[in-house]
Design a protein around this motif. Structure first.
Motif, PDB file in Angstrom:
ATOM      1  N   PRO A   1      33.389  41.788  67.248  1.00 40.41           N
ATOM      2  CA  PRO A   1      34.804  42.126  67.064  1.00 40.41           C
ATOM      3  C   PRO A   1      35.647  40.853  67.115  1.00 40.41           C
ATOM      4  O   PRO A   1      35.278  39.881  67.758  1.00 40.41           O
ATOM      5  CB  PRO A   1      35.109  43.039  68.257  1.00 40.41           C
ATOM      6  CG  PRO A   1      34.082  42.711  69.274  1.00 40.41           C
ATOM      7  CD  PRO A   1      32.859  42.263  68.522  1.00 40.41           C
ATOM      8  N   PRO A   2      36.790  40.879  66.447  1.00 37.49           N
ATOM      9  CA  PRO A   2      37.667  39.694  66.480  1.00 37.49           C
ATOM     10  C   PRO A   2      38.148  39.414  67.902  1.00 37.49           C
ATOM     11  O   PRO A   2      38.339  40.331  68.692  1.00 37.49           O
ATOM     12  CB  PRO A   2      38.848  40.084  65.595  1.00 37.49           C
ATOM     13  CG  PRO A   2      38.416  41.279  64.842  1.00 37.49           C
ATOM     14  CD  PRO A   2      37.324  41.941  65.619  1.00 37.49           C
ATOM     15  N   LEU A   3      38.320  38.140  68.212  1.00 33.99           N
ATOM     16  CA  LEU A   3      38.901  37.761  69.494  1.00 33.99           C
ATOM     17  C   LEU A   3      40.397  37.966  69.400  1.00 33.99           C
ATOM     18  O   LEU A   3      41.012  37.606  68.400  1.00 33.99           O
ATOM     19  CB  LEU A   3      38.584  36.298  69.810  1.00 33.99           C
ATOM     20  CG  LEU A   3      37.096  35.955  69.900  1.00 33.99           C
ATOM     21  CD1 LEU A   3      36.919  34.465  70.140  1.00 33.99           C
ATOM     22  CD2 LEU A   3      36.420  36.746  70.986  1.00 33.99           C
ATOM     23  N   GLU A   4      40.968  38.543  70.428  1.00 36.79           N
ATOM     24  CA  GLU A   4      42.384  38.884  70.341  1.00 36.79           C
ATOM     25  C   GLU A   4      43.245  38.185  71.375  1.00 36.79           C
ATOM     26  O   GLU A   4      44.352  37.776  71.065  1.00 36.79           O
ATOM     27  CB  GLU A   4      42.551  40.398  70.433  1.00 36.79           C
ATOM     28  CG  GLU A   4      41.900  41.100  69.251  1.00 36.79           C
ATOM     29  CD  GLU A   4      42.044  42.602  69.318  1.00 36.79           C
ATOM     30  OE1 GLU A   4      42.811  43.088  70.167  1.00 36.79           O
ATOM     31  OE2 GLU A   4      41.393  43.284  68.512  1.00 36.79           O
ATOM     32  N   THR A   5      42.769  38.053  72.598  1.00 42.41           N
ATOM     33  CA  THR A   5      43.621  37.491  73.637  1.00 42.41           C
ATOM     34  C   THR A   5      43.523  35.971  73.655  1.00 42.41           C
ATOM     35  O   THR A   5      42.502  35.402  73.253  1.00 42.41           O
ATOM     36  CB  THR A   5      43.228  38.029  75.029  1.00 42.41           C
ATOM     37  OG1 THR A   5      41.960  37.485  75.397  1.00 42.41           O
ATOM     38  CG2 THR A   5      43.166  39.554  75.047  1.00 42.41           C
TER      39      THR A   5
ATOM     40  N   ALA B   1      37.588  28.144  63.187  1.00 46.30           N
ATOM     41  CA  ALA B   1      37.160  28.669  61.886  1.00 46.30           C
ATOM     42  C   ALA B   1      36.385  29.973  62.060  1.00 46.30           C
ATOM     43  O   ALA B   1      36.570  30.929  61.293  1.00 46.30           O
ATOM     44  CB  ALA B   1      36.317  27.639  61.149  1.00 46.30           C
ATOM     45  N   LEU B   2      35.519  30.031  63.072  1.00 47.81           N
ATOM     46  CA  LEU B   2      34.763  31.251  63.336  1.00 47.81           C
ATOM     47  C   LEU B   2      35.685  32.393  63.748  1.00 47.81           C
ATOM     48  O   LEU B   2      35.511  33.536  63.322  1.00 47.81           O
ATOM     49  CB  LEU B   2      33.714  31.004  64.429  1.00 47.81           C
ATOM     50  CG  LEU B   2      32.545  30.121  64.030  1.00 47.81           C
ATOM     51  CD1 LEU B   2      31.758  29.720  65.266  1.00 47.81           C
ATOM     52  CD2 LEU B   2      31.647  30.837  63.044  1.00 47.81           C
ATOM     53  N   ILE B   3      36.661  32.081  64.578  1.00 45.15           N
ATOM     54  CA  ILE B   3      37.609  33.109  65.018  1.00 45.15           C
ATOM     55  C   ILE B   3      38.376  33.656  63.814  1.00 45.15           C
ATOM     56  O   ILE B   3      38.537  34.871  63.663  1.00 45.15           O
ATOM     57  CB  ILE B   3      38.562  32.526  66.087  1.00 45.15           C
ATOM     58  CG1 ILE B   3      37.776  32.273  67.378  1.00 45.15           C
ATOM     59  CG2 ILE B   3      39.752  33.453  66.327  1.00 45.15           C
ATOM     60  CD1 ILE B   3      38.504  31.397  68.387  1.00 45.15           C
TER      61      ILE B   3
ATOM     62  N   LYS C   1      38.285  37.540  62.088  1.00 42.00           N
ATOM     63  CA  LYS C   1      39.487  38.334  61.790  1.00 42.00           C
ATOM     64  C   LYS C   1      39.458  38.818  60.351  1.00 42.00           C
ATOM     65  O   LYS C   1      39.759  39.979  60.049  1.00 42.00           O
ATOM     66  CB  LYS C   1      40.747  37.507  62.023  1.00 42.00           C
ATOM     67  CG  LYS C   1      41.064  37.268  63.467  1.00 42.00           C
ATOM     68  CD  LYS C   1      42.325  36.406  63.575  1.00 42.00           C
ATOM     69  CE  LYS C   1      42.621  36.045  65.006  1.00 42.00           C
ATOM     70  NZ  LYS C   1      43.786  35.136  65.098  1.00 42.00           N
ATOM     71  N   GLN C   2      39.112  37.923  59.435  1.00 43.31           N
ATOM     72  CA  GLN C   2      39.101  38.274  58.020  1.00 43.31           C
ATOM     73  C   GLN C   2      38.025  39.325  57.723  1.00 43.31           C
ATOM     74  O   GLN C   2      38.246  40.248  56.955  1.00 43.31           O
ATOM     75  CB  GLN C   2      38.900  37.032  57.167  1.00 43.31           C
ATOM     76  CG  GLN C   2      40.105  36.135  57.174  1.00 43.31           C
ATOM     77  CD  GLN C   2      39.913  34.877  56.348  1.00 43.31           C
ATOM     78  OE1 GLN C   2      38.948  34.752  55.602  1.00 43.31           O
ATOM     79  NE2 GLN C   2      40.830  33.945  56.484  1.00 43.31           N
ATOM     80  N   TRP C   3      36.831  39.151  58.307  1.00 42.82           N
ATOM     81  CA  TRP C   3      35.755  40.110  58.062  1.00 42.82           C
ATOM     82  C   TRP C   3      36.101  41.485  58.599  1.00 42.82           C
ATOM     83  O   TRP C   3      35.674  42.496  58.059  1.00 42.82           O
ATOM     84  CB  TRP C   3      34.445  39.632  58.689  1.00 42.82           C
ATOM     85  CG  TRP C   3      33.785  38.544  57.933  1.00 42.82           C
ATOM     86  CD1 TRP C   3      33.743  38.374  56.586  1.00 42.82           C
ATOM     87  CD2 TRP C   3      33.074  37.422  58.473  1.00 42.82           C
ATOM     88  NE1 TRP C   3      33.051  37.222  56.258  1.00 42.82           N
ATOM     89  CE2 TRP C   3      32.629  36.636  57.394  1.00 42.82           C
ATOM     90  CE3 TRP C   3      32.775  37.028  59.767  1.00 42.82           C
ATOM     91  CZ2 TRP C   3      31.894  35.479  57.580  1.00 42.82           C
ATOM     92  CZ3 TRP C   3      32.042  35.880  59.948  1.00 42.82           C
ATOM     93  CH2 TRP C   3      31.610  35.120  58.854  1.00 42.82           C
ATOM     94  N   LYS C   4      36.843  41.523  59.682  1.00 44.91           N
ATOM     95  CA  LYS C   4      37.169  42.807  60.289  1.00 44.91           C
ATOM     96  C   LYS C   4      38.504  43.358  59.824  1.00 44.91           C
ATOM     97  O   LYS C   4      38.943  44.383  60.280  1.00 44.91           O
ATOM     98  CB  LYS C   4      37.194  42.665  61.836  1.00 44.91           C
ATOM     99  CG  LYS C   4      35.886  42.197  62.422  1.00 44.91           C
ATOM    100  CD  LYS C   4      34.736  43.123  62.090  1.00 44.91           C
ATOM    101  CE  LYS C   4      33.443  42.588  62.668  1.00 44.91           C
ATOM    102  NZ  LYS C   4      32.281  43.324  62.291  1.00 44.91           N
TER     103      LYS C   4
END
Length: 78
Positions: free
Chosen positions: A32-36, A67-69, A73-76
């Motif tokens: 899942p994307p990192l959010e905090t 870049a990974l973060i 986000k883009q993939w999800k």
């Protein structure tokens, strides 16, 4: 059998680092994307430490983490 030269050892470490980063990128697609801000900071620190282990500039690790973060986000669709 002769031992590898210093430049050959460095090249193999560079290849290993790229392989590790590529594997990390593939895994990121499933996470899942990192959010905090804390999650982002932990990921950046982890990748900076990985870069330091391989004796490359820590900024490279940070750049890869960011870049990974962004890719997660883009993939999800975030």
């Amino acid at each position: 059998m002769s031992l590898p030269s210093t430049s050959e050892l460095i090249a193999s470490l560079d290849e290993e680092l790229v392989d590790l980063l590529y594997e990390r990128l593939k895994l990121a697609a499933d996470l899942p994307p990192l959010e905090t801000p804390d999650e982002v900071a932990r990921e950046v620190l982890r990748m900076r430490n990985l870069a330091a282990i391989y004796r490359v500039p820590p900024d490279l690790g940070e750049t890869m983490a960011l870049a990974l973060i962004e890719a997660r986000k883009q993939w999800k669709g975030a």
